[in-house]
Write a protein that holds these residues in place. Structure first.
Motif, mmCIF file in Angstrom:
data_model
loop_
_atom_site.group_PDB
_atom_site.id
_atom_site.type_symbol
_atom_site.label_atom_id
_atom_site.label_comp_id
_atom_site.label_asym_id
_atom_site.label_seq_id
_atom_site.Cartn_x
_atom_site.Cartn_y
_atom_site.Cartn_z
ATOM 1 N N GLY A 1 0.844 -1.177 0.000
ATOM 2 C CA GLY A 1 0.000 0.000 0.000
ATOM 3 C C GLY A 1 0.882 1.229 0.000
ATOM 4 N N VAL A 2 0.268 2.404 -0.242
ATOM 5 C CA VAL A 2 1.065 3.628 -0.311
ATOM 6 C C VAL A 2 0.405 4.727 0.516
ATOM 7 N N ILE A 3 1.250 5.513 1.170
ATOM 8 C CA ILE A 3 0.804 6.697 1.904
ATOM 9 C C ILE A 3 1.498 7.900 1.279
ATOM 10 N N CYS A 4 0.700 8.882 0.864
ATOM 11 C CA CYS A 4 1.233 10.133 0.317
ATOM 12 C C CYS A 4 0.878 11.246 1.312
ATOM 13 N N SER A 5 1.843 12.027 1.726
ATOM 14 C CA SER A 5 1.568 13.074 2.712
ATOM 15 C C SER A 5 2.402 14.315 2.427
ATOM 16 N N THR A 6 1.962 15.419 3.006
ATOM 17 C CA THR A 6 2.668 16.691 2.849
ATOM 18 C C THR A 6 2.919 17.295 4.227
ATOM 19 N N PRO A 7 3.892 18.224 4.323
ATOM 20 C CA PRO A 7 4.210 18.825 5.629
ATOM 21 C C PRO A 7 3.032 19.568 6.257
ATOM 22 N N ASP A 8 2.072 20.029 5.445
ATOM 23 C CA ASP A 8 0.939 20.765 6.012
ATOM 24 C C ASP A 8 -0.184 19.856 6.501
ATOM 25 N N GLY A 9 0.027 18.530 6.498
ATOM 26 C CA GLY A 9 -0.937 17.621 7.109
ATOM 27 C C GLY A 9 -1.854 16.880 6.164
ATOM 28 N N ARG A 10 -1.814 17.177 4.884
ATOM 29 C CA ARG A 10 -2.646 16.428 3.940
ATOM 30 C C ARG A 10 -2.088 15.018 3.766
ATOM 31 N N ARG A 11 -2.996 14.046 3.625
ATOM 32 C CA ARG A 11 -2.534 12.673 3.511
ATOM 33 C C ARG A 11 -3.556 11.824 2.758
ATOM 34 N N GLY A 12 -3.056 10.992 1.870
ATOM 35 C CA GLY A 12 -3.912 10.056 1.146
ATOM 36 C C GLY A 12 -3.326 8.656 1.255
ATOM 37 N N VAL A 13 -4.197 7.673 1.418
ATOM 38 C CA VAL A 13 -3.762 6.291 1.626
ATOM 39 C C VAL A 13 -4.486 5.394 0.635
ATOM 40 N N LEU A 14 -3.772 4.425 0.082
ATOM 41 C CA LEU A 14 -4.412 3.420 -0.766
ATOM 42 C C LEU A 14 -3.852 2.049 -0.408
ATOM 43 N N LEU A 15 -4.764 1.103 -0.212
ATOM 44 C CA LEU A 15 -4.377 -0.262 0.129
ATOM 45 C C LEU A 15 -3.789 -0.969 -1.087
ATOM 46 N N PRO A 16 -3.055 -2.041 -0.881
ATOM 47 C CA PRO A 16 -2.520 -2.802 -2.023
ATOM 48 C C PRO A 16 -3.540 -3.777 -2.592
ATOM 49 N N ASP A 17 -3.222 -4.308 -3.766
ATOM 50 C CA ASP A 17 -3.959 -5.409 -4.386
ATOM 51 C C ASP A 17 -5.439 -5.087 -4.538
#
Length: 455
Positions: free
Chosen positions: A401-417
């Motif tokens: 899975g992947v976590i994308c985040s920024t210093p200002d607190g935004r974050r998006g997560v996606l599970l694998p498979d």
């Protein structure tokens, strides 16, 4: 009553004033339109119902165009041709009364007086031969295929209550990705979808319509499948004879024509009830073999939906971890909520709380109702520790899975498979979209994690 139904495409290029010289490449499609128009002129229907992918579309609601009349033209295609129709207001009112009170359909949210090209293209050819009818125009939705079929069943009931001769037009192009030089390029799923749907519709095997995987439909880039499902529902429990007029894809977009003539009742063709029975049996069998984590999630959802109570976490479940609980219904996501790192004192409590949130607090969906419980498929993903990566080659959408985040607190997560997510680029793009993040921003932090999936 519904006296005839037709599956038709809606290519503006088939209209001579638009396509001009290019119409020579789709002469078979034009001839099929002309044959159907002549048939409708002989049938002399009082009402024509059109389901169109290009009418107003909501994620969780079916728009039934309201008002007394509508107008449309082809100016967007640099063509002066226009069409004006009267709506069958009595039928629309009857349909709204026939549908269950909680059914998400009506004309309350939109009164779009402008016709869409998914409606106008078939009407262009029909009105060359016959114009003494009123129209009912219905949009599609993002709801499950079962809901589209159920809407069709409501249309059938309304048709039986009113003294109307009705022709149903299921408007929809087939795959849009059948040629490398076509408007959307080539995907192998494109011609595969066309071959499959023409066989399904050509034999009126409407039970098969529920079995098209959503990832396959998306990859094929079709636009008519839901339209055809509504039409199938309007013919539920009816014996049919079919006629296949033609199928071609001259510009990389599939154009298919099939007619359906009712031949009386057939109790073996109640396909929604048969499908739902099969789904209930499948999920009942699956639950008998589910492990403790999935069983816990099911019990948490049922207790919350039925009584708004939280179950107690079993004492034997130890340890702490981030957990995602995903709920699907009829093959479509119905809710998914999770935690990247543990928020509670044990994993059982983590599962219970996230299961409750997934069934009742996912902002993308309405809360799950008790009637839906027999059709839910639940999985539990237990997350491993996230690790930062510096190179996209360290990702694998099937494993991590992947976590994308920024210093200002935004974050998006996606599970694998996940179904339909086959490349790193797709995975990162979706995760960033969920967090409102530009994936090309230099400040984006990428992390990967593994999961243990319990199904």
């Amino acid at each position: 009553m519904i006296i005839k139904a037709y599956m038709v495409p809606h290519p503006p290029i088939a209209i001579p004033e638009i396509g001009k010289e290019e119409t020579k490449q789709c002469e078979t499609t034009i001839q099929s339109f002309q044959m159907i128009a002549k048939e409708i002129a002989v049938l002399k229907p009082d009402t024509i119902i059109v389901t169109s992918p290009h009418a107003t579309m909501y994620r969780d609601y079916f728009d039934i165009s309201g008002g007394e009349s509508a107008y449309g033209d082809f100016t967007q295609f640099h063509c002066p041709v226009s069409i004006e129709v009267q709506y069958d207001m009595a039928f629309i009112d009857c349909l709204k009364q026939t549908l269950p009170e909680s059914f998400p359909a009506g004309d309350e949210y939109n009164r779009d007086v402008m016709l869409d090209h998914g409606t106008m293209v078939p009407l262009y050819f029909i009105e060359k031969e016959y114009s003494d009818f009123k129209l009912v125009r219905i949009g599609l939705s993002g709801l499950p295929l079962t809901m589209h079929y159920a809407l069709g069943m409501g249309i059938q009931k309304a048709a039986e209550q009113l003294d109307r001769r009705i022709v149903f037009i299921g408007s929809g192009d087939l795959s849009h990705c059948q040629k490398a030089d076509g408007p959307y390029g080539y995907h192998k799923e494109g011609p595969a979808y066309d071959e499959k749907i023409m066989k399904t519709m050509g034999t009126a095997a409407f039970d098969e319509l529920f079995d098209y995987p959503h990832a396959f439909l998306d990859a094929a880039m079709e636009c008519g499948h839901r339209s055809f499902v509504i039409m199938a529902g309007a013919l539920d429990g009816i014996a049919l004879s079919t006629h296949v007029y033609s199928h071609e894809a001259p510009f990389g977009v599939g154009y298919g024509f099939v007619s359906f003539t009712p031949k009386g009742k057939d109790e073996s063709r109640h396909f929604l009830s048969l499908y739902e029975e099969k789904e209930r049996e499948k999920i009942t069998t699956k639950r008998k073999t589910s492990d403790l984590y999935v069983t816990l999630a099911y019990e948490a959802v049922e207790a919350w939906v039925k009584q708004r109570t939280r179950i107690m976490p079993p004492e034997e479940v130890k340890g702490r971890a981030g957990v995602f609980v995903s709920i699907h219904e009829h093959g479509q996501l119905r809710g998914c909520i999770g935690t990247i790192s543990p928020c509670y004192d044990n994993i059982a409590r983590e599962i219970i709380e996230n299961a409750i949130s997934a069934c009742s607090r996912d902002p993308r969906f309405n809360p799950i109702t008790e009637e839906e419980l027999p059709y839910l498929e639940i999985s539990v993903d237990v997350l491993g520790e996230a690790e930062r990566i510096e190179d996209m080659r360290q990702l694998d959408p099937k494993r991590y899975g992947v976590i994308c985040s920024t210093p200002d607190g935004r974050r998006g997560v996606l599970l694998p498979d996940l179904e339909g997510v086959d490349t790193v680029e797709q995975q990162v793009k979706i995760a960033c979209q969920k967090g409102g993040i530009d994936p090309h921003d230099e400040d984006v932090i990428f992390e990967r994690f593994e999961v243990v999936r319990h199904v």
